[in-house]
Scaffold this motif. Structure first.
Motif, PDB file in Angstrom:
ATOM      1  N   UNK A 151       3.482  16.812 -11.334  1.00  0.00           N
ATOM      2  CA  UNK A 151       4.704  16.977 -10.533  1.00  0.00           C
ATOM      3  C   UNK A 151       4.417  16.811  -9.052  1.00  0.00           C
ATOM      4  N   UNK A 152       3.334  17.421  -8.587  1.00  0.00           N
ATOM      5  CA  UNK A 152       3.013  17.356  -7.155  1.00  0.00           C
ATOM      6  C   UNK A 152       2.651  15.931  -6.742  1.00  0.00           C
ATOM      7  N   UNK A 153       1.921  15.227  -7.588  1.00  0.00           N
ATOM      8  CA  UNK A 153       1.541  13.853  -7.251  1.00  0.00           C
ATOM      9  C   UNK A 153       2.767  12.947  -7.214  1.00  0.00           C
ATOM     10  N   UNK A 154       3.632  13.092  -8.201  1.00  0.00           N
ATOM     11  CA  UNK A 154       4.836  12.265  -8.205  1.00  0.00           C
ATOM     12  C   UNK A 154       5.703  12.546  -6.983  1.00  0.00           C
ATOM     13  N   UNK A 155       5.729  13.800  -6.570  1.00  0.00           N
ATOM     14  CA  UNK A 155       6.556  14.155  -5.412  1.00  0.00           C
ATOM     15  C   UNK A 155       5.901  13.719  -4.102  1.00  0.00           C
ATOM     16  N   UNK A 156       4.633  14.071  -3.918  1.00  0.00           N
ATOM     17  CA  UNK A 156       4.005  13.877  -2.611  1.00  0.00           C
ATOM     18  C   UNK A 156       3.368  12.505  -2.451  1.00  0.00           C
ATOM     19  N   UNK A 157       2.768  11.972  -3.493  1.00  0.00           N
ATOM     20  CA  UNK A 157       2.099  10.673  -3.379  1.00  0.00           C
ATOM     21  C   UNK A 157       3.083   9.526  -3.574  1.00  0.00           C
ATOM     22  N   UNK A 158       3.981   9.700  -4.549  1.00  0.00           N
ATOM     23  CA  UNK A 158       4.878   8.590  -4.900  1.00  0.00           C
ATOM     24  C   UNK A 158       6.281   8.750  -4.352  1.00  0.00           C
ATOM     25  N   UNK A 186     -12.982  15.016 -12.349  1.00  0.00           N
ATOM     26  CA  UNK A 186     -11.662  15.025 -11.722  1.00  0.00           C
ATOM     27  C   UNK A 186     -10.860  13.774 -12.065  1.00  0.00           C
ATOM     28  N   UNK A 187     -11.524  12.839 -12.705  1.00  0.00           N
ATOM     29  CA  UNK A 187     -10.887  11.536 -12.902  1.00  0.00           C
ATOM     30  C   UNK A 187      -9.767  11.559 -13.935  1.00  0.00           C
ATOM     31  N   UNK A 238      -4.243  10.199 -15.595  1.00  0.00           N
ATOM     32  CA  UNK A 238      -3.015  10.580 -16.298  1.00  0.00           C
ATOM     33  C   UNK A 238      -1.813  10.505 -15.361  1.00  0.00           C
ATOM     34  N   UNK A 239      -2.011  10.979 -14.164  1.00  0.00           N
ATOM     35  CA  UNK A 239      -0.909  10.968 -13.199  1.00  0.00           C
ATOM     36  C   UNK A 239      -0.525   9.532 -12.831  1.00  0.00           C
ATOM     37  N   UNK A 240      -1.523   8.697 -12.580  1.00  0.00           N
ATOM     38  CA  UNK A 240      -1.223   7.301 -12.222  1.00  0.00           C
ATOM     39  C   UNK A 240      -0.453   6.622 -13.361  1.00  0.00           C
ATOM     40  N   UNK A 241      -0.854   6.902 -14.588  1.00  0.00           N
ATOM     41  CA  UNK A 241      -0.175   6.252 -15.715  1.00  0.00           C
ATOM     42  C   UNK A 241       1.259   6.753 -15.862  1.00  0.00           C
ATOM     43  N   UNK A 258       4.415  -1.038  -9.235  1.00  0.00           N
ATOM     44  CA  UNK A 258       3.543  -1.667  -8.249  1.00  0.00           C
ATOM     45  C   UNK A 258       2.693  -0.649  -7.529  1.00  0.00           C
ATOM     46  N   UNK A 259       3.298   0.506  -7.235  1.00  0.00           N
ATOM     47  CA  UNK A 259       2.549   1.576  -6.568  1.00  0.00           C
ATOM     48  C   UNK A 259       1.427   2.094  -7.461  1.00  0.00           C
ATOM     49  N   UNK A 260       1.727   2.273  -8.729  1.00  0.00           N
ATOM     50  CA  UNK A 260       0.696   2.759  -9.655  1.00  0.00           C
ATOM     51  C   UNK A 260      -0.446   1.751  -9.764  1.00  0.00           C
ATOM     52  N   UNK A 261      -0.118   0.462  -9.836  1.00  0.00           N
ATOM     53  CA  UNK A 261      -1.168  -0.559  -9.902  1.00  0.00           C
ATOM     54  C   UNK A 261      -1.996  -0.550  -8.620  1.00  0.00           C
ATOM     55  N   UNK A 262      -1.323  -0.388  -7.503  1.00  0.00           N
ATOM     56  CA  UNK A 262      -2.070  -0.330  -6.243  1.00  0.00           C
ATOM     57  C   UNK A 262      -3.006   0.867  -6.220  1.00  0.00           C
ATOM     58  N   UNK A 263      -2.512   2.020  -6.689  1.00  0.00           N
ATOM     59  CA  UNK A 263      -3.374   3.201  -6.756  1.00  0.00           C
ATOM     60  C   UNK A 263      -4.531   2.970  -7.724  1.00  0.00           C
TER      61      UNK A 263
END
Length: 488
Positions: A204-211, A258-259, A264-267, A289-294
């Protein structure tokens, strides 16, 4: 005559970029027919429409128009600036936020600074123009606005004086470079996926803050309510602050552990872009596109086999994007897709990554799923698909990382290999366990298998159940068409 003198008096300084009377309207020039229409306005003191006053050597007419608060041109220019700011917010806000978190030391302060920076952009870019490097401008503006805000608060709270001093020292006059800001995004990813946070909170935090997904979008992806999701994010940020979780990329020795969470989050981000959980569009290319870039960024830092496998999986799926929907946005199933539209460059890159990951013999579920997608990519047409190989790979995934969704996918593959009845038995068994009772694709799969078996009543029931659960409009229209076909 009075009007003419007014024109000259105000026009000359504005031509040199200097306004003698900032409060008075300024003249601007346009040769665009569209602009001429959109900015059609009147002289504020005569009420007459602005007229062409300069003819260039090329014969172009330049129109003198008037700007002032509330005029047509002002509204037009404001809209244009807002469009630019909106576009930059969509593409750059997460990068800016990541750097502000590093500079300011916390999520809350950085988010306030990001908000203040974009408000300042709307105000200042309309007046001064869009800067050459908007991202750097936003970082600098946000940082200094945050420092100013804390300095004002420090007048009433002595405990903030030390923080102001620290931020002043940390404030570098240099503009952040692209490489440094990419590192900041990676820091943000690993911080959001820290093991001290629960798995749900990490995602949830990654989707909110990173994406930059909204709370509502994430809640739909999690099949939960926005208030519940918002509380989850707040608790995660509080945990990061109270536990003093460092804002940094882990040391090399800690990276493998940590990987998994990061992958999982990127996917999940990619899945939201590849097949949106809700809304009017089937896909959200910005997210995929953002996920592929990450994913690319991650394998630059840590080229582990599963990171390679995940990037391969995303590239191979993304290669079909142009063929997955009609020009009107309707879904085109895999069997009916025009394979000449598949992106061969992405397929070649994805297939090469799969091979690299498989050769390592340290691969996992992402690499195996990518291998399945590569099998589809290799088939010249749907009938030539090697379903036996696909079922075999699903069996390997089930042994490594079983999940109800993987079971459902395997059941569909079994139906393609052994016939719809074999698949239907597996789907019914899966639905009876209740884990996918609210998953619309499980009911859609059952409906399709029943349709192929001629069990139209059961098919209608399952289509209706899927329709009750679906949140995405193209999928809804597809299910409605299938249901209508049965009723006819």
């Amino acid at each position: 005559m009075r009007e003419t003198w007014h024109r000259i008096f105000i026009l000359l300084p504005s031509l040199s970029g200097i306004s003698l009377f900032p409060r008075l309207p300024l003249f601007q020039f346009s040769r665009s027919k569209a602009d001429e229409v959109s900015v059609a306005t009147c002289c504020p003191w005569s009420g007459k429409k602005a007229v062409p006053i300069i003819r260039t050597a090329g014969g172009l007419l330049w129109h003198c128009v008037i700007t002032e608060r509330g005029s047509a041109l002002n509204v037009h220019a404001t809209d244009q600036v807002r469009e630019v700011v909106d576009a930059i917010y969509r593409t750059e806000s997460r990068r800016v936020l990541a750097t502000l978190i590093r500079l300011l030391g916390g999520f809350e302060l950085a988010e306030e600074a990001l908000h203040d920076a974009f408000i300042a952009a709307v105000e200042q870019w309309q007046r001064d123009g869009v800067p050459a490097n908007p991202r750097a401008w936003l970082v600098s503006t946000g940082r200094f606005k945050a420092i100013d805000k804390i300095r004002r608060r420090a007048r009433f709270d002595a405990s903030l004086v030390e923080l102001v001093d620290e931020l002043d020292v940390a404030a570098s006059p240099d503009e952040p470079d692209d490489e440094g800001m990419e590192d900041d995004r990676l820091r943000l990813i690993f911080t959001c996926c820290h093991p001290a946070l629960s798995a749900d909170a990490q995602v949830a935090l990654t989707l909110r803050e990173v994406c930059g997904l909204t709370t509502e979008e994430i809640a739909r992806a999690f099949l939960t309510t926005p208030p519940t999701l918002a509380q989850r994010i707040v608790r995660a940020k509080t945990k990061i602050r109270d536990a003093r979780i460092p804002y940094q990329v882990p040391a090399a020795t800690d990276l493998p552990d940590r990987l998994d969470a990061v992958l999982r989050v990127i996917y999940l981000v990619f899945n939201e872009g590849y097949s949106a959980s809700s809304g009017a569009s089937l896909m959200r290319p910005d997210l995929s596109g953002e996920a592929i870039r990450l994913g690319r960024l991650l394998i630059e830092l840590l080229p582990e086999p599963e990171a390679l496998g995940l990037l391969a999986l995303m590239l191979l799926h993304e290669s079909r994007r142009a063929a997955r929907s009609s020009p009107t946005g309707e879904i085109i199933l895999l069997d009916n897709q025009d394979r000449s539209l598949w992106d061969q460059t992405s397929i070649a890159e994805g297939s090469a990554l799969v091979e690299r990951a498989l050769i390592s013999r340290r691969f996992g579920p992402y690499t195996l799923q990518a291998a399945i997608t590569a099998v589809h990519a290799e088939a010249p047409n749907a009938a030539a698909t090697d379903w036996a190989q696909i079922v075999g790979i699903y069996d390997l995934i089930m042994r490594a990382d079983a999940s109800p969704v993987i079971e459902l996918n395997r059941a569909v593959a079994v139906a393609m290999r052994d016939g719809p009845l074999a698949g239907l038995l597996l789907v019914d068994e899966l639905l009876a366990r209740g884990e996918l009772a609210d998953y619309h694709l499980a009911h859609a799969a059952r409906a399709d298998l029943c349709r192929r078996l001629g069990k139209h009543s059961d098919a209608r029931t399952s289509y209706e159940r899927a329709l009750a659960l679906v949140q995405q409009e193209p999928e809804r229209r597809f299910l409605e068409r299938r249901l209508a076909e049965l009723q006819n």
